[in-house]
Motif scaffolding. Sequence first.
Motif, PDB file in Angstrom:
ATOM      1  N   ALA A 229       0.872  -1.244   0.041  1.00  0.00           N
ATOM      2  CA  ALA A 229      -0.011   0.022   0.007  1.00  0.00           C
ATOM      3  C   ALA A 229       0.920   1.200  -0.132  1.00  0.00           C
ATOM      4  CB  ALA A 229      -0.878   0.041   1.296  1.00  0.00           C
ATOM      5  N   GLY A 230       0.509   2.407  -0.838  1.00  0.00           N
ATOM      6  CA  GLY A 230       1.194   3.205  -0.885  1.00  0.00           C
ATOM      7  C   GLY A 230       2.196   3.503  -1.982  1.00  0.00           C
ATOM      8  N   SER A 231       2.136   2.235  -2.963  1.00  0.00           N
ATOM      9  CA  SER A 231       3.000   2.165  -4.080  1.00  0.00           C
ATOM     10  C   SER A 231       2.496   2.965  -5.176  1.00  0.00           C
ATOM     11  CB  SER A 231       3.609   0.837  -3.978  1.00  0.00           C
ATOM     12  OG  SER A 231       4.119   0.338  -3.227  1.00  0.00           O
ATOM     13  N   ASP A 232       3.257   3.172  -6.145  1.00  0.00           N
ATOM     14  CA  ASP A 232       2.522   3.715  -7.452  1.00  0.00           C
ATOM     15  C   ASP A 232       1.811   2.929  -8.029  1.00  0.00           C
ATOM     16  OD1 ASP A 232       2.045   5.045  -9.705  1.00  0.00           O
ATOM     17  OD2 ASP A 232       4.012   5.581 -10.267  1.00  0.00           O
ATOM     18  N   LEU A 233       0.567   2.432  -7.803  1.00  0.00           N
ATOM     19  CA  LEU A 233      -0.334   1.424  -8.399  1.00  0.00           C
ATOM     20  C   LEU A 233      -0.332   1.802  -9.959  1.00  0.00           C
ATOM     21  CD1 LEU A 233      -3.029   0.730  -5.543  1.00  0.00           C
ATOM     22  CD2 LEU A 233      -0.971  -0.203  -6.098  1.00  0.00           C
ATOM     23  N   ALA A 234      -0.581   2.992 -10.264  1.00  0.00           N
ATOM     24  CA  ALA A 234      -0.805   3.055 -11.880  1.00  0.00           C
ATOM     25  C   ALA A 234       0.264   2.865 -12.536  1.00  0.00           C
ATOM     26  CB  ALA A 234      -1.022   4.601 -11.995  1.00  0.00           C
TER      27      ALA A 234
ATOM     28  N   ASP B 210       2.234  -5.695   8.610  1.00  0.00           N
ATOM     29  CA  ASP B 210       3.015  -5.493   9.745  1.00  0.00           C
ATOM     30  C   ASP B 210       4.424  -5.493   9.850  1.00  0.00           C
ATOM     31  OD1 ASP B 210       3.794  -5.341  12.626  1.00  0.00           O
ATOM     32  OD2 ASP B 210       1.753  -5.639  13.194  1.00  0.00           O
ATOM     33  N   PRO B 211       5.187  -4.343  10.161  1.00  0.00           N
ATOM     34  CA  PRO B 211       6.659  -4.429  10.116  1.00  0.00           C
ATOM     35  C   PRO B 211       7.221  -5.527  10.908  1.00  0.00           C
ATOM     36  CG  PRO B 211       5.867  -2.114  10.306  1.00  0.00           C
ATOM     37  CD  PRO B 211       4.619  -3.020  10.506  1.00  0.00           C
ATOM     38  N   ALA B 212       6.586  -6.053  11.874  1.00  0.00           N
ATOM     39  CA  ALA B 212       7.186  -7.171  12.725  1.00  0.00           C
ATOM     40  C   ALA B 212       7.400  -8.394  11.863  1.00  0.00           C
ATOM     41  CB  ALA B 212       6.165  -7.720  13.851  1.00  0.00           C
ATOM     42  N   LEU B 213       6.570  -8.450  10.515  1.00  0.00           N
ATOM     43  CA  LEU B 213       6.648  -9.609   9.845  1.00  0.00           C
ATOM     44  C   LEU B 213       8.156  -9.622   9.155  1.00  0.00           C
ATOM     45  CD1 LEU B 213       3.316 -10.109   8.221  1.00  0.00           C
ATOM     46  CD2 LEU B 213       4.437 -11.322  10.299  1.00  0.00           C
ATOM     47  N   ASP B 214       8.951  -8.591   9.175  1.00  0.00           N
ATOM     48  CA  ASP B 214      10.262  -8.493   8.526  1.00  0.00           C
ATOM     49  C   ASP B 214      10.365  -9.050   7.096  1.00  0.00           C
ATOM     50  OD1 ASP B 214      13.034  -8.121   8.374  1.00  0.00           O
ATOM     51  OD2 ASP B 214      13.347 -10.230   9.271  1.00  0.00           O
ATOM     52  N   MET B 215       9.335  -8.645   6.454  1.00  0.00           N
ATOM     53  CA  MET B 215       9.188  -9.011   4.948  1.00  0.00           C
ATOM     54  C   MET B 215       9.590  -7.630   4.021  1.00  0.00           C
ATOM     55  SD  MET B 215       5.670 -11.243   4.911  1.00  0.00           S
ATOM     56  CE  MET B 215       5.846 -13.051   4.748  1.00  0.00           C
ATOM     57  N   LYS B 216      10.604  -7.560   3.474  1.00  0.00           N
ATOM     58  CA  LYS B 216      11.129  -6.324   2.820  1.00  0.00           C
ATOM     59  C   LYS B 216      10.459  -6.424   1.197  1.00  0.00           C
ATOM     60  CE  LYS B 216      15.604  -6.243   5.228  1.00  0.00           C
ATOM     61  NZ  LYS B 216      15.009  -7.314   6.040  1.00  0.00           N
ATOM     62  N   PRO B 217      10.144  -5.165   0.749  1.00  0.00           N
ATOM     63  CA  PRO B 217       9.617  -5.106  -0.847  1.00  0.00           C
ATOM     64  C   PRO B 217      10.860  -4.959  -1.580  1.00  0.00           C
ATOM     65  CG  PRO B 217       9.486  -3.112   0.516  1.00  0.00           C
ATOM     66  CD  PRO B 217      10.181  -3.954   1.579  1.00  0.00           C
ATOM     67  N   LEU B 218      10.576  -5.228  -2.902  1.00  0.00           N
ATOM     68  CA  LEU B 218      11.498  -4.888  -4.121  1.00  0.00           C
ATOM     69  C   LEU B 218      11.275  -3.551  -4.480  1.00  0.00           C
ATOM     70  CD1 LEU B 218      10.967  -8.175  -5.808  1.00  0.00           C
ATOM     71  CD2 LEU B 218      13.113  -7.605  -5.000  1.00  0.00           C
ATOM     72  N   PRO B 219      12.043  -2.964  -5.442  1.00  0.00           N
ATOM     73  CA  PRO B 219      11.806  -1.654  -5.891  1.00  0.00           C
ATOM     74  C   PRO B 219      10.607  -1.404  -6.244  1.00  0.00           C
ATOM     75  CG  PRO B 219      14.255  -2.414  -6.277  1.00  0.00           C
ATOM     76  CD  PRO B 219      13.340  -3.431  -5.766  1.00  0.00           C
ATOM     77  N   GLY B 220       9.861  -0.164  -5.683  1.00  0.00           N
ATOM     78  CA  GLY B 220       8.542  -0.098  -6.537  1.00  0.00           C
ATOM     79  C   GLY B 220       7.535  -0.608  -5.530  1.00  0.00           C
ATOM     80  N   GLY B 221       7.847  -1.180  -4.454  1.00  0.00           N
ATOM     81  CA  GLY B 221       6.754  -1.722  -3.350  1.00  0.00           C
ATOM     82  C   GLY B 221       6.403  -2.951  -3.756  1.00  0.00           C
TER      83      GLY B 221
ATOM     84  N   LYS C 190      -1.838 -10.071  10.512  1.00  0.00           N
ATOM     85  CA  LYS C 190      -0.793  -9.209  10.357  1.00  0.00           C
ATOM     86  C   LYS C 190      -0.431  -8.625   9.119  1.00  0.00           C
ATOM     87  CE  LYS C 190       0.880  -9.021  14.631  1.00  0.00           C
ATOM     88  NZ  LYS C 190       0.642  -8.084  15.706  1.00  0.00           N
ATOM     89  N   VAL C 191      -1.674  -9.221   8.156  1.00  0.00           N
ATOM     90  CA  VAL C 191      -1.777  -8.804   6.596  1.00  0.00           C
ATOM     91  C   VAL C 191      -3.053  -8.577   6.234  1.00  0.00           C
ATOM     92  CG1 VAL C 191      -1.014  -9.482   4.305  1.00  0.00           C
ATOM     93  CG2 VAL C 191       0.375 -10.507   6.260  1.00  0.00           C
ATOM     94  N   ALA C 192      -3.332  -7.238   5.847  1.00  0.00           N
ATOM     95  CA  ALA C 192      -4.578  -6.823   5.229  1.00  0.00           C
ATOM     96  C   ALA C 192      -4.195  -6.800   3.736  1.00  0.00           C
ATOM     97  CB  ALA C 192      -5.054  -5.452   5.664  1.00  0.00           C
ATOM     98  N   ALA C 193      -5.421  -7.034   2.966  1.00  0.00           N
ATOM     99  CA  ALA C 193      -4.929  -7.125   1.684  1.00  0.00           C
ATOM    100  C   ALA C 193      -6.402  -6.845   0.890  1.00  0.00           C
ATOM    101  CB  ALA C 193      -4.767  -8.585   1.090  1.00  0.00           C
ATOM    102  N   ARG C 194      -6.253  -6.068  -0.400  1.00  0.00           N
ATOM    103  CA  ARG C 194      -7.352  -5.617  -1.149  1.00  0.00           C
ATOM    104  C   ARG C 194      -6.898  -5.568  -2.665  1.00  0.00           C
ATOM    105  NH1 ARG C 194      -5.255  -0.904   0.848  1.00  0.00           N
ATOM    106  NH2 ARG C 194      -5.099   0.654  -0.827  1.00  0.00           N
ATOM    107  N   CYS C 195      -7.855  -6.106  -3.390  1.00  0.00           N
ATOM    108  CA  CYS C 195      -7.659  -5.760  -4.866  1.00  0.00           C
ATOM    109  C   CYS C 195      -7.900  -4.392  -5.599  1.00  0.00           C
ATOM    110  CB  CYS C 195      -8.448  -7.037  -5.796  1.00  0.00           C
ATOM    111  SG  CYS C 195      -7.965  -8.852  -5.090  1.00  0.00           S
ATOM    112  N   GLU C 196      -6.922  -3.922  -6.104  1.00  0.00           N
ATOM    113  CA  GLU C 196      -7.154  -2.510  -6.728  1.00  0.00           C
ATOM    114  C   GLU C 196      -6.250  -2.619  -8.063  1.00  0.00           C
ATOM    115  OE1 GLU C 196      -6.479   1.984  -5.241  1.00  0.00           O
ATOM    116  OE2 GLU C 196      -6.533   0.411  -3.708  1.00  0.00           O
TER     117      GLU C 196
END
Length: 340
Positions: free
Chosen positions: A218-223, A300-311, A285-291
Amino acid sequence: MRRLALLAGLVLAVSPAAAQTLPPDYMLPGNWSPAASPLPAGASRSVKAPKVDVFYLHPTTFRSPDGQMNSDPADAKANQWVDESAVARQGSAFNGCCRVFAPRYRAASYNSFADPAMQKAAFALAYSDVERAFDHFLKHRSKGRPFIIAGHSQGAFHAATLLEKRIEGTPLQRRLVAAYIIGINLSEGDFGRRFKQVKPCETPSQTGCVVQWEAILAGSDLATAAKRAQSTFVSAYGDLPGKQTICSNPLTFDARKPAAPAAASLGAVPGEPGAGAMRPLVRGKVAARCEQGLLVVEVDPALDMKPLPGGSMHYHDVGLFWADVRANAARRAAVFRAGR
């Protein structure tokens, strides 16, 4: 070739170069990854006598320092990485309901993405192994039982090709419980064009259908991400209606419920994909929606799961929803068997 440009940036690990790439003999047990990996603490138990099988294909994991285009299934160190970083963290999600068969195949390496011609050749070689493994699976392993096909990233690319070329429109389609084709760009318009009979799954109990998602923070450039995802359809068919990718929310697996709060999450596997045992499952610890055809996740940051570039959360497409996938595969398998 479809989807390869994006896959180039989604390699899980660096592995040593292999000396040769001989075709694997699928009569040999060593050419199948172990699917009964130690499960994360908190996982549901596996059924004692599963009646459904899973043919699972792992993602890209091989980066050869000498420029090799395909991995070697005889490379023991590379195989260990595949088993621990991918099969254990993805394929094991399906062993709650089913016997899982995960072939070692000459997967295209990171290096093959440097040139379109090399991409095409490397993927063609990899897919030739996938087809031979599938034939062995049908003749010597599954023997008429219902089955699921599943794959992630490059494995999903091959699974989709297998669905198109070998399953749809054949007697095998009657045995297909579902296809979990995760982390690639199947668009709404592919169904009716590429796939004439098989449809996207609309409900969590539907069988004979396809589920897919691509996770992004969430917060990434979805377009921008959505346009990139749609580009495979556009390049194949033009800028037409139906270019939006399909999104199955794995917290609901219900097209009528495209969004779900973190409370719906049955359990994620924390941490980065890699060697060693999985950490205990963490619920809620994970919410999700299709968009815009993408699966937008709040993690949740506690899951320690890092994104790739662009989220992109590509490495975590399955880990974020490990227990949810496990429960859904069991549900579809039970519904399929009850209807036979």
